[in-house]
Design a protein around this motif. Structure first.
Motif, mmCIF file in Angstrom:
data_model
loop_
_atom_site.group_PDB
_atom_site.id
_atom_site.type_symbol
_atom_site.label_atom_id
_atom_site.label_comp_id
_atom_site.label_asym_id
_atom_site.label_seq_id
_atom_site.Cartn_x
_atom_site.Cartn_y
_atom_site.Cartn_z
ATOM 1 N N ARG A 7 0.841 -1.207 0.000
ATOM 2 C CA ARG A 7 0.000 0.000 0.000
ATOM 3 C C ARG A 7 0.873 1.253 0.000
ATOM 4 N N LEU A 8 1.931 1.207 0.804
ATOM 5 C CA LEU A 8 2.830 2.354 0.909
ATOM 6 C C LEU A 8 3.553 2.573 -0.415
ATOM 7 N N LEU A 9 4.049 1.481 -0.973
ATOM 8 C CA LEU A 9 4.771 1.579 -2.249
ATOM 9 C C LEU A 9 3.874 2.140 -3.342
ATOM 10 N N LEU A 10 2.664 1.612 -3.389
ATOM 11 C CA LEU A 10 1.726 2.077 -4.411
ATOM 12 C C LEU A 10 1.398 3.555 -4.206
ATOM 13 N N GLY A 11 1.217 3.936 -2.957
ATOM 14 C CA GLY A 11 0.931 5.339 -2.665
ATOM 15 C C GLY A 11 2.074 6.246 -3.087
ATOM 16 N N LEU A 12 3.289 5.817 -2.820
ATOM 17 C CA LEU A 12 4.452 6.622 -3.220
ATOM 18 C C LEU A 12 4.536 6.719 -4.738
ATOM 19 N N PRO B 23 -0.799 10.168 0.620
ATOM 20 C CA PRO B 23 -0.457 11.280 1.517
ATOM 21 C C PRO B 23 -1.542 12.357 1.476
ATOM 22 N N TRP B 24 -1.538 13.184 2.482
ATOM 23 C CA TRP B 24 -2.410 14.351 2.476
ATOM 24 C C TRP B 24 -1.942 15.274 1.357
ATOM 25 N N PRO B 25 -2.753 15.950 0.593
ATOM 26 C CA PRO B 25 -4.208 16.067 0.741
ATOM 27 C C PRO B 25 -4.986 15.009 -0.035
ATOM 28 N N LEU B 26 -4.266 14.156 -0.760
ATOM 29 C CA LEU B 26 -4.985 13.154 -1.560
ATOM 30 C C LEU B 26 -5.840 12.257 -0.681
ATOM 31 N N SER B 27 -5.300 11.942 0.519
ATOM 32 C CA SER B 27 -6.013 11.021 1.420
ATOM 33 C C SER B 27 -7.340 11.607 1.899
ATOM 34 N N ARG B 28 -7.497 12.921 1.809
ATOM 35 C CA ARG B 28 -8.719 13.587 2.265
ATOM 36 C C ARG B 28 -9.686 13.863 1.113
ATOM 37 N N TRP B 29 -9.324 13.421 -0.053
ATOM 38 C CA TRP B 29 -10.074 13.787 -1.252
ATOM 39 C C TRP B 29 -10.746 12.523 -1.789
ATOM 40 N N SER B 30 -12.064 12.509 -1.695
ATOM 41 C CA SER B 30 -12.776 11.266 -2.043
ATOM 42 C C SER B 30 -12.576 10.884 -3.511
ATOM 43 N N TRP B 31 -12.273 11.877 -4.337
ATOM 44 C CA TRP B 31 -12.023 11.578 -5.756
ATOM 45 C C TRP B 31 -10.864 10.583 -5.898
ATOM 46 N N TRP B 32 -9.944 10.650 -4.927
ATOM 47 C CA TRP B 32 -8.795 9.746 -4.954
ATOM 48 C C TRP B 32 -9.007 8.484 -4.114
ATOM 49 N N THR B 33 -9.870 8.590 -3.116
ATOM 50 C CA THR B 33 -9.952 7.477 -2.157
ATOM 51 C C THR B 33 -11.174 6.577 -2.359
ATOM 52 N N PRO B 197 -9.420 3.969 -7.325
ATOM 53 C CA PRO B 197 -9.541 4.759 -8.562
ATOM 54 C C PRO B 197 -8.238 5.374 -9.062
ATOM 55 N N TRP B 198 -7.116 5.092 -8.407
ATOM 56 C CA TRP B 198 -5.905 5.890 -8.676
ATOM 57 C C TRP B 198 -5.503 5.898 -10.148
ATOM 58 N N ALA B 199 -5.547 4.745 -10.805
ATOM 59 C CA ALA B 199 -5.078 4.699 -12.202
ATOM 60 C C ALA B 199 -6.004 5.512 -13.103
ATOM 61 N N LEU B 200 -7.297 5.409 -12.838
ATOM 62 C CA LEU B 200 -8.242 6.167 -13.659
ATOM 63 C C LEU B 200 -8.082 7.665 -13.420
ATOM 64 N N ARG B 201 -7.762 8.019 -12.190
ATOM 65 C CA ARG B 201 -7.568 9.446 -11.893
ATOM 66 C C ARG B 201 -6.300 9.970 -12.575
#
Lengths: 259, 330
Positions: A7-12, B23-33, B197-201
């Protein structure tokens, strides 16, 4: 544990990708690096320096290098400017002129060159070759026949300088193209020609409101000559540049220009 | 840019793939999470695989000996410089015998088929990406912007669970877990699959950057600003599919289209971020790409670009509607 690490790696990775996308698309506007002398690479970077403060310029260079290497390693090439900022005033089609020590010359036209007033090109299997040939047309398409000097191009240089630089960049693909054409022709019509000239047939696109609508041309513009049996002078390229298209003068040019 | 159409139900759901730490701010953004339905990624996989297959079969295979190998247009020495001082790599660099490119292209086409049917789709995407980058760097002049998009999409597909649904993989997985589920009640629809959704975003941001940068470069051009360029493009016998003499368009229309393209591209990121304009903005994009494909010789550029729109279609609505409609279910 493994899941957390993943998860960490993917996030980075995602974070870096996000940074990369913006850097790779906006750093080209910040002058850095030097112009490349090899085959065309669709380089959209502004070259030179943005500041005389070394640490800042070094930082930009490093950032650009990291971004470029990631882009190259992952195949995510950027640089998006379809038909922009300028579009050439002319259409161009590659033609190849064969010459033998004796006998008539022969010109082989590109299969893409149409009757300007009557044609339709359906989708087909030729798109890749079209892309390849278009690379030889870019420069002359910006130089109308009536004024062999810069048209819409932002550089201040004359044709001789422009074609010299272009051949210095593209001589390998030019030679590959001429050799491929020569081999194809010689297979059916031996013997192989001793001289092969890369030419572009240009058609001036009518301006808006121009009546009747009819592209002027073709204007034949020789670009380069390849003589397979002639050894180039020391330090010169195996392909000669046509420095005076009106008189058909070809000159040996040095391997690398001092730009 | 929250999109309610992608929100998942708290009822029986199934998330596939790794959920990234952001990381913040992505973690707070539902579009990303907020997870999205896996059909969105599957649609991209399928649409893209079809275009790739057509590309390999129609654009490369018929002419491979002309494009690759010694004394071809892509003779090894021509683009060898791409690897010097750069990381433009090619697994195929140095191959001189053009006959060897036939099996290479067949493997590439095979990987596109696997991607299409969703059988080992990620390894298939990996192989397709390896070959796509290798081929592009081997003979760069054969390619255009569409092929860059091809590389980018494959890069993401190989890193994402693109076979979570609408794939042979998911079919076999369900069969293994519950053989009954294949014949009763559309069970896969009752327990929908979600993905991060990360890849689509990221692909969407890539799309927005492509348009914005195109728009910016156009804005710099005086002929774009004066509205002349599309007249020059459509009248340019090198790029236009048909003669402008036979099918002329009124100049005011062409001028309006030029400005539409310029400002639509430039404002795309802004317009698509505003809900009232989003659908219209995307539809204009689809229509422009169809127009480009019909009128200009740009190869498969428009089709690769259109693939980037596939994840934006609310496929889950169509499927759920179908599943909930008794007449269709029956």
């Amino acid at each position: 544990m493994i899941t957390r690490a993943l998860r960490l790696l993917l996030g980075l990775f995602i974070t870096w990708q996000l940074i990369f996308l913006f850097l790779s698309n906006f750093l080209p506007f910040v002058p850095h690096g030097r112009e490349e002398h090899d085959e065309l690479i669709d380089d959209v970077n502004l070259h030179g320096r943005v500041t005389s403060v070394e640490p800042i310029q070094d930082g930009i260079e490093t950032l650009a290098r990291i971004t470029d290497r990631w882009m190259e390693a992952t195949g995510q090439l950027q640089g998006w400017s379809l038909f922009a900022p300028t579009f050439p005033p002319q259409a161009g089609f590659v033609a190849v002129k064969f010459d033998w020590t004796s006998g008539p010359k022969k010109v082989v036209q590109s299969p893409f060159e149409p009757n300007p007033l009557h044609y339709f090109r359906p989708p087909g299997t030729y798109g890749r070759r079209f892309n390849y040939e278009s690379r030889f047309v870019i420069l002359p398409a910006y130089w109308p026949e009536d004024r062999l000097k810069p048209c819409w191009w932002p550089w201040e240089m004359d044709w001789r300088e422009a074609i010299t630089r272009r051949v210095q960049m593209q001589w390998k693909s030019m030679r590959a193209y001429l050799r491929w054409q020569r081999d194809r022709y010689a297979k059916e019509h031996p013997p192989p020609p001793t001289e092969v000239i890369l030419t572009v047939n240009l058609y001036l696109t009518p301006r808006p409101h121009q009546e009747p609508w009819k592209p002027e041309g073709p204007f034949m513009r020789p670009l380069a000559r390849w003589r397979p049996e002639v050894e180039p002078p020391a330090g010169c390229l195996p392909v000669e540049a046509c420095t005076d298209p009106a008189k058909g003068v070809f000159e040996w040019i040095p391997e690398r220009g001092e730009w | 840019m929250n999109d309610s159409t992608t929100h998942h139900s708290p009822l029986a759901t199934h998330q596939v793939g790794v959920d990234p730490w952001l990381p913040w701010p992505l973690s707070r953004w539902s579009w990303w999470t907020e997870p999205v339905r896996a059909e969105r990624l599957a649609a991209l996989r399928i649409g893209f695989a079809i275009v790739l297959l057509v590309d390999v079969i129609l654009q490369y295979l018929p002419n491979y000996a002309d494009f690759f190998g010694a004394v071809s247009l892509g003779s090894p020495e021509v683009f060898a410089g791409r690897g010097q001082g750069h990381w433009h790599w090619s697994l195929l660099r140095g191959i001189e015998d053009s006959r060897l490119f036939l099996p290479v292209l067949l493997v590439w086409a095979g990987s596109a088929v696997l991607l299409l049917i969703g059988w080992w789709p990620r390894p298939a995407a990996f192989v397709a990406w390896l070959l796509s980058v290798s081929i592009l760097n081997l003979n760069y002049y054969l390619h255009n912007g569409g092929d860059r998009i091809r590389n980018i999409v494959l890069f993401y597909l190989m890193l994402t669970p693109c076979g979570a649904v609408w794939s042979l993989d998911s079919f076999f997985r369900r069969k293994k877990v519950n053989p009954e589920s294949l014949v009763t009640h559309h069970s896969s629809l009752i327990t929908p699959s979600f993905i991060s959704p990360w890849a689509l975003r990221l692909l969407f941001i890539q799309l927005a950057l492509i348009y914005f940068l195109n728009g910016f470069y156009k804005l710099v051009g005086p002929h774009w600003r004066s509205g002349d360029v599309l007249q020059s493009v459509l009248g340019n016998i090198q790029w236009a599919r048909w003669s402008f003499a036979e099918l002329p368009l009124p100049y005011p229309l062409v001028q309006a289209l030029t400005w539409l393209v310029l400002f639509w591209e430039l404002l795309f990121p802004l317009l698509v971020a505003m809900r009232p304009f989003r659908a219209l903005t995307l539809w204009i994009g689809v229509l422009l790409h169809i127009g480009l494909a019909v009128s200009l010789q740009l190869g498969l550029f428009s089709f690769y670009m259109l693939c980037l729109y596939l994840p934006l279609v609310p496929w889950e609505h169509l499927i759920d509607r179908k599943a909930n409609d008794p007449s269709l279910s029956a």
